[in-house]
Design a protein around this motif. Structure first.
Motif, PDB file in Angstrom:
ATOM      1  N   SER A 123       0.734  -1.243   0.120  1.00 52.58           N
ATOM      2  CA  SER A 123       0.112   0.054   0.004  1.00 52.58           C
ATOM      3  C   SER A 123       0.779   1.307   0.037  1.00 52.58           C
ATOM      4  O   SER A 123       0.274   2.209  -0.534  1.00 52.58           O
ATOM      5  CB  SER A 123      -1.008   0.049   1.246  1.00 52.58           C
ATOM      6  OG  SER A 123      -0.404  -0.097   2.427  1.00 52.58           O
ATOM      7  N   SER A 163      -2.883  -4.523  -2.009  1.00 53.63           N
ATOM      8  CA  SER A 163      -4.125  -3.981  -1.617  1.00 53.63           C
ATOM      9  C   SER A 163      -4.499  -3.025  -2.932  1.00 53.63           C
ATOM     10  O   SER A 163      -3.729  -2.382  -3.503  1.00 53.63           O
ATOM     11  CB  SER A 163      -4.136  -3.016  -0.525  1.00 53.63           C
ATOM     12  OG  SER A 163      -3.053  -2.178  -0.557  1.00 53.63           O
ATOM     13  N   ALA A 196      -5.020   2.686  -0.048  1.00 53.05           N
ATOM     14  CA  ALA A 196      -4.112   3.125   1.028  1.00 53.05           C
ATOM     15  C   ALA A 196      -4.678   3.761   1.973  1.00 53.05           C
ATOM     16  O   ALA A 196      -5.707   4.384   1.781  1.00 53.05           O
ATOM     17  CB  ALA A 196      -2.827   3.412   0.396  1.00 53.05           C
TER      18      ALA A 196
END
Length: 322
Positions: A80, A154, A157
């Motif tokens: 992230s 991911s 963030a």
């Protein structure tokens, strides 16, 4: 580094078995052999990229290691920190602990480009960062270990999470123990991981108060640091954490702490009449013990993964979601 420490590190890496949930997908297993068939040249590509980066600038090893730390401590090791801001979220790059100090993104970008050319849409940015951090340590003289792989990236963030989860340079020992404890990392893990400060540099603004106002500091060391860190101005001026071997991964950091030459307040807190003093003394005289404990702690930290339900993927570009 002692051969014993390196062999122990390799054994620990091979022995680790960790599981995580990637988005809504079924549980996956982290394994050093995760890409053995899908991207067999991954390790050599990453190491080659880190070798080139360190040949250009040796302190990049510390920068990549710091990126990995700051990634893992914020919602798990999910890449992230590598994301640029978008119209839908404000990312971690400009959070307080990262703004104007986190660096090395272009190194990960360059490695990712080579990995994508060899193994399209296969290897996550989070795994590349984990491998690059390991190689940076090893290329600067530190131990090596088998990195469990299989992380996903991911799709978002969180700047607020970065601000809340990363300990600052003015942290007390109690704060450090608590913040690492929140990640299931023990005080021993925390003290070993802090040894990452045997490489790298810090900006004047983060240690100014220590060198001018704190008393548990070697006077000659304070005077040395004051030469390039004035009472006002020069906030971005850099100084090495370890003045003896600034770009060599060794146990000199702990020797400095025993001599009251810790650069940051949070560094010297590890040796200031508290619970970690004995361990710092041990590390200061035993590089093999430090190496072994550092590897153990890095493996534990590398096992911090996103919570179930997190939307993940293998990013094609580390700076943005697919």
């Amino acid at each position: 580094m002692a051969a014993f420490a390196t062999r122990s590190a390799a054994f620990l890496g091979l022995a680790v078995v960790l599981c995580f949930l990637a988005g809504a997908a079924s549980a996956q297993q982290l394994s050093p052999n995760f890409y053995s068939r899908s991207c067999p040249n991954l390790a050599s590509i990453v190491r080659s990229g880190m070798t080139a980066a360190l040949q250009t600038e040796r302190r990049m090893g510390a920068s990549i290691l710091r990126l990995f730390f700051h990634d893992c401590f914020v919602n798990g090791c999910d890449g992230s920190i590598l994301l640029d801001d978008t119209s839908t979220f404000t990312g971690e790059k400009n959070a307080g602990p990262n703004a104007n100090s986190a660096r090395g993104f272009e190194v990960i970008d360059a490695i990712k480009t080579r990995v994508e050319a060899a193994c399209r849409a296969t290897v996550s940015c989070a795994d590349i960062l984990a491998l690059a951090a390991r190689d940076g340590v090893n290329l600067l003289g530190g131990p090596t270990w088998s990195v469990p792989l299989g992380r996903k990236d991911s799709r978002t963030a969180s700047q607020s999470a970065a601000n809340a989860n990363l300990p600052g340079p003015g942290s007390s020992l109690a704060t450090l123990i608590a913040m690492f404890g929140n990640k299931n990392l023990s005080p021993r893990d925390m003290t070993a991981l802090s040894g990452a400060h045997t490489i790298g540099r810090s900006q004047c603004q983060f240690f100014r108060n220590r060198i001018y106002n704190e008393r548990n500091i070697n006077a000659s060391f304070a005077a040395l640091r004051q030469r390039t860190c004035p009472r006002s101005g020069g906030d971005g001026n850099l100084a090495p954490f370890d003045v003896q071997t600034a770009d060599g991964f060794d146990n000199a950091y702990y020797q400095n702490l025993v001599g009251q030459r810790g650069l940051l307040h949070s560094d010297q807190e590890l040796f200031n009449g508290g619970s970690q003093d004995a361990l710092v003394r041990q590390y200061s005289s035993s590089p093999s013990q430090f190496s072994a404990d550092f590897v153990t702690a890095m493996l534990k930290m590398g096992g911090l993964l996103p919570s179930s339900g997190t939307q993940t993927e293998v990013r094609l570009n580390c700076r943005r979601p697919n």
